[in-house]
Design a protein around this motif. Structure first.
Motif, PDB file in Angstrom:
ATOM      1  N   ILE A   1     -11.726 -11.211   1.819  1.00 54.14           N
ATOM      2  CA  ILE A   1     -11.787 -12.203   0.643  1.00 54.14           C
ATOM      3  C   ILE A   1     -12.475 -13.608   1.559  1.00 54.14           C
ATOM      4  CG2 ILE A   1     -10.863 -13.625  -1.017  1.00 54.14           C
ATOM      5  CD1 ILE A   1     -10.915 -10.994  -1.516  1.00 54.14           C
ATOM      6  N   LEU A   2     -11.896 -13.823   2.658  1.00 54.18           N
ATOM      7  CA  LEU A   2     -12.265 -15.108   3.460  1.00 54.18           C
ATOM      8  C   LEU A   2     -13.126 -14.788   4.548  1.00 54.18           C
ATOM      9  CD1 LEU A   2      -8.863 -17.032   2.974  1.00 54.18           C
ATOM     10  CD2 LEU A   2     -10.717 -17.383   1.549  1.00 54.18           C
ATOM     11  N   GLY A   3     -13.069 -13.621   5.057  1.00 59.36           N
ATOM     12  CA  GLY A   3     -13.711 -13.392   6.176  1.00 59.36           C
ATOM     13  C   GLY A   3     -12.867 -14.146   7.560  1.00 59.36           C
ATOM     14  N   PHE A   4     -13.717 -14.029   8.734  1.00 53.08           N
ATOM     15  CA  PHE A   4     -13.017 -14.467   9.823  1.00 53.08           C
ATOM     16  C   PHE A   4     -13.462 -15.736  10.411  1.00 53.08           C
ATOM     17  CE2 PHE A   4     -11.558 -14.199  14.533  1.00 53.08           C
ATOM     18  CZ  PHE A   4     -10.242 -14.039  14.200  1.00 53.08           C
ATOM     19  N   GLY A   5     -14.251 -16.577   9.526  1.00 50.36           N
ATOM     20  CA  GLY A   5     -14.842 -17.718  10.220  1.00 50.36           C
ATOM     21  C   GLY A   5     -15.954 -17.654  10.728  1.00 50.36           C
ATOM     22  N   GLU A   6     -16.656 -19.105  11.181  1.00 57.16           N
ATOM     23  CA  GLU A   6     -17.854 -19.022  11.653  1.00 57.16           C
ATOM     24  C   GLU A   6     -18.149 -18.187  13.315  1.00 57.16           C
ATOM     25  OE1 GLU A   6     -20.092 -22.016  14.825  1.00 57.16           O
ATOM     26  OE2 GLU A   6     -18.262 -22.727  13.946  1.00 57.16           O
ATOM     27  N   ASP A   7     -19.257 -17.613  13.311  1.00 60.54           N
ATOM     28  CA  ASP A   7     -19.845 -16.835  14.410  1.00 60.54           C
ATOM     29  C   ASP A   7     -18.846 -15.303  14.812  1.00 60.54           C
ATOM     30  OD1 ASP A   7     -21.533 -16.818  16.302  1.00 60.54           O
ATOM     31  OD2 ASP A   7     -20.074 -17.506  17.967  1.00 60.54           O
ATOM     32  N   THR A   8     -18.152 -15.024  13.520  1.00 63.55           N
ATOM     33  CA  THR A   8     -17.779 -13.696  13.421  1.00 63.55           C
ATOM     34  C   THR A   8     -18.929 -12.580  13.962  1.00 63.55           C
ATOM     35  OG1 THR A   8     -16.059 -14.332  11.953  1.00 63.55           O
ATOM     36  CG2 THR A   8     -16.296 -12.157  12.321  1.00 63.55           C
ATOM     37  N   ARG A   9     -19.905 -13.019  13.591  1.00 57.61           N
ATOM     38  CA  ARG A   9     -21.233 -12.038  13.807  1.00 57.61           C
ATOM     39  C   ARG A   9     -21.147 -11.634  15.259  1.00 57.61           C
ATOM     40  NH1 ARG A   9     -26.339 -15.889  12.916  1.00 57.61           N
ATOM     41  NH2 ARG A   9     -25.797 -17.581  14.149  1.00 57.61           N
ATOM     42  N   ASN A  10     -21.080 -12.726  16.144  1.00 57.76           N
ATOM     43  CA  ASN A  10     -20.977 -12.422  17.667  1.00 57.76           C
ATOM     44  C   ASN A  10     -19.728 -11.657  18.034  1.00 57.76           C
ATOM     45  OD1 ASN A  10     -21.840 -12.769  20.248  1.00 57.76           O
ATOM     46  ND2 ASN A  10     -20.597 -14.693  20.273  1.00 57.76           N
ATOM     47  N   LEU A  11     -18.615 -11.841  17.413  1.00 60.86           N
ATOM     48  CA  LEU A  11     -17.407 -11.225  17.804  1.00 60.86           C
ATOM     49  C   LEU A  11     -17.352  -9.710  17.490  1.00 60.86           C
ATOM     50  CD1 LEU A  11     -14.569 -13.627  16.442  1.00 60.86           C
ATOM     51  CD2 LEU A  11     -15.145 -13.095  18.685  1.00 60.86           C
ATOM     52  N   VAL A  12     -18.003  -9.369  16.428  1.00 65.56           N
ATOM     53  CA  VAL A  12     -18.198  -7.926  15.862  1.00 65.56           C
ATOM     54  C   VAL A  12     -18.893  -6.901  17.171  1.00 65.56           C
ATOM     55  CG1 VAL A  12     -19.443  -6.494  14.407  1.00 65.56           C
ATOM     56  CG2 VAL A  12     -18.405  -8.630  13.372  1.00 65.56           C
ATOM     57  N   ILE A  13     -19.944  -7.896  17.524  1.00 65.46           N
ATOM     58  CA  ILE A  13     -20.683  -7.191  18.668  1.00 65.46           C
ATOM     59  C   ILE A  13     -19.670  -7.172  19.983  1.00 65.46           C
ATOM     60  CG2 ILE A  13     -22.822  -7.285  20.140  1.00 65.46           C
ATOM     61  CD1 ILE A  13     -24.314  -8.482  17.834  1.00 65.46           C
ATOM     62  N   LYS A  14     -19.352  -8.139  20.415  1.00 63.22           N
ATOM     63  CA  LYS A  14     -18.517  -8.552  21.699  1.00 63.22           C
ATOM     64  C   LYS A  14     -17.256  -7.745  21.737  1.00 63.22           C
ATOM     65  CE  LYS A  14     -16.622 -12.517  22.468  1.00 63.22           C
ATOM     66  NZ  LYS A  14     -16.389 -13.925  22.805  1.00 63.22           N
ATOM     67  N   GLU A  15     -16.417  -7.742  20.672  1.00 56.31           N
ATOM     68  CA  GLU A  15     -15.367  -6.786  20.642  1.00 56.31           C
ATOM     69  C   GLU A  15     -15.421  -5.379  20.448  1.00 56.31           C
ATOM     70  OE1 GLU A  15     -12.279  -8.399  21.061  1.00 56.31           O
ATOM     71  OE2 GLU A  15     -13.408 -10.179  21.795  1.00 56.31           O
ATOM     72  N   SER A  16     -16.671  -4.805  20.139  1.00 54.63           N
ATOM     73  CA  SER A  16     -16.900  -3.322  19.582  1.00 54.63           C
ATOM     74  C   SER A  16     -16.586  -2.674  21.125  1.00 54.63           C
ATOM     75  CB  SER A  16     -18.164  -3.391  19.121  1.00 54.63           C
ATOM     76  OG  SER A  16     -18.497  -1.936  19.131  1.00 54.63           O
ATOM     77  N   PRO A  17     -15.736  -1.532  20.924  1.00 49.10           N
ATOM     78  CA  PRO A  17     -15.606  -0.672  22.029  1.00 49.10           C
ATOM     79  C   PRO A  17     -16.940   0.239  21.979  1.00 49.10           C
ATOM     80  CG  PRO A  17     -14.195   0.154  20.251  1.00 49.10           C
ATOM     81  CD  PRO A  17     -15.072  -1.169  19.933  1.00 49.10           C
ATOM     82  N   ASN A  18     -17.555   0.442  21.161  1.00 45.05           N
ATOM     83  CA  ASN A  18     -18.687   1.769  21.055  1.00 45.05           C
ATOM     84  C   ASN A  18     -20.136   1.040  21.426  1.00 45.05           C
ATOM     85  OD1 ASN A  18     -16.633   3.263  19.738  1.00 45.05           O
ATOM     86  ND2 ASN A  18     -17.117   2.168  17.815  1.00 45.05           N
TER      87      ASN A  18
END
Length: 447
Positions: A324-341
């Motif tokens: 519903i609300l997402g995770f805020g600004e710059d989550t796009r970077n977190l998706v990549i940075k926090e990915s183990p794959n």
């Protein structure tokens, strides 16, 4: 000039101040200064950011005065209320990130990520629904684009030479996808006015001359779109042509006319697809397309399309977790940075998901995405409602641009990049000006 905008007040001193401010912003000389600032903004915002920002700041200051004077209208206008809603969404998304995972959340919300998309309201106001102003503004956008590539390129002659020799060229402007996206806008804009001229009632000689001039203007942008090798721009233009042809066929006309349109389209596509640069770019990802058919995303190579598919796959858990609300600004970077794959070398090279719609979803959730879709639909409906006043010019411009913008955002992140903000501002301002100006006049005449 708009008539009295304030209700009678008990304090005559306040009334006098309000009246003076209204007269000031409606002064002809002041409006010409603001129009000059609009032209400076569109010319220099991308070609020379420092000069462009000066003009933009002047527009902001003048517009804040206008919004204050006509605040009774603006605080019931759907688009302006959407601006306020974007600020609330940004704060809610940031709050959600603080509550959900403080270690990954930003220290404060950034309301500008969404809020900046509404700068077009200010420009639309000062264009004053004047077709001459609007068309000049759009023409200066074309000039500004050429200036941008010329000023950013380290050697414009070499870039043009390399482009003719089949190399991918970005003109040293962010990257090739951004140069191409601007060029695509230019191609669609000039094509619209070229088609409009062909359909007009002017003489054949005038039409022929006009078409020649439009082709002359369009050629540099076609060249840019080809040598930047941005497939999302090619796809967007191709799909818009398909929609236009479908519209022309459904609308009616003689059988010969329909056949001529279809044959012209097929011949054009056939010739264009044989251009070596385009043919090579289309065939580059054949291995990826073969791998996609197996349904195993994890095994896809990290090519241009393969990388995007990996990123989009990694975004799905984030969307499910914060729908519903997402995770805020710059989550796009977190998706990549926090990915183990995703491999570390890929993480080091990329900081966003190359899909504007997915990035809005992970950052601001369905609430933010729905807000932007609401704005797009409202802009189209607003332009449609005043189509009789400009022969549908505003309506067709915004319809073409929104379609184009939605398509290219499927493969790049223009919603949240300055290049996308610039394109969005230019076209939405031009298309919204007639509705905004007429609505303000109507609102105060009814009071």
């Amino acid at each position: 000039m708009l008539e009295r905008t304030f209700l009678q007040r008990s304090n005559p001193y306040i009334m006098i101040k309000a009246f003076k401010l209204e007269r000031f912003i409606n002064n002809h000389h002041f409006q010409q200064i603001m129009l000059f600032c609009l032209f400076g903004y569109v010319l220099f915002k991308e070609s020379n950011r420092y000069i462009g920002d000066i003009f933009q700041s002047c527009v902001v200051v003048g517009s804040l005065l206008a919004i204050y004077v006509y605040r009774k209208y603006f605080f019931q206008d759907k688009i302006f209320l959407s601006l306020i809603a974007s600020i609330i969404v940004s704060i809610l998304s940031w709050t959600n990130s603080i509550v959900s995972d403080p270690s990954l959340a930003k220290s404060s919300p950034n309301i500008g990520f969404l809020g900046n998309l509404f700068f077009f309201i200010m420009i639309a106001y000062w264009l004053k629904a004047d077709l001459k102003n609007i068309r000049t503004f759009l023409f200066l956008f074309l000039i500004g684009l050429l200036m941008t590539l010329f000023t950013h390129s380290s050697d414009i002659v070499l870039d043009i030479y390399n482009g003719f020799n089949g190399e991918r060229v970005d003109f040293n402007f962010i990257n090739a996808n951004h140069s191409a996206a601007l060029a695509g806008c230019a191609i669609l804009l000039t094509s619209y006015y070229e088609i409009k001229t062909i359909k007009s009632n002017c003489s054949f000689k005038s039409k022929l001359l006009s078409v020649f001039l439009y082709l002359l203007i369009t050629f540099p942008f076609i060249f840019i779109a080809i040598v930047t090798k941005a497939r999302q721009v090619w796809l967007a233009i191709f799909l818009i042509l398909i929609l236009y042809i479908g519209y022309e066929i459904i609308k009616g006309g003689s059988f010969k006319k329909k056949i001529a349109i279809i044959l012209s389209f097929l011949i054009t596509i056939s010739l264009v697809s044989k251009i070596p640069v385009i043919e090579e770019r289309i065939n580059t990802e054949s291995a990826v397309f073969s791998a996609i058919s197996t349904g195993q995303i994890d095994t896809l190579p990290y090519t241009s399309i393969g990388t995007r598919l990996h990123f989009w796959s990694e975004a799905i858990p984030w969307i499910k977790k914060y729908p519903i609300l997402g995770f805020g600004e710059d989550t796009r970077n977190l998706v990549i940075k926090e990915s183990p794959n995703i491999p570390e070398k890929v993480k080091a090279s990329f900081s966003h998901l190359h899909n504007g719609h997915i990035e809005i979803l992970v950052s601001y959730g369905l609430l933010g995405f729905s807000l932007l879709m609401f704005v797009c639909v409202t802009l189209i409906k607003s332009a449609y409602s005043v189509r009789d006043f400009d022969q549908g010019e505003s309506y067709y411009l915004i319809l073409i641009f929104i379609t184009y913008f939605i398509i290219i955002n499927m493969f790049e992140s223009f919603w949240l990049f300055k290049t996308g903000l610039y394109m969005f501002t230019i076209f939405c301002a031009a298309a919204y000006s007639l509705y905004l100006t007429s609505s303000i006049k109507r609102f105060y005449n009814e009071k």
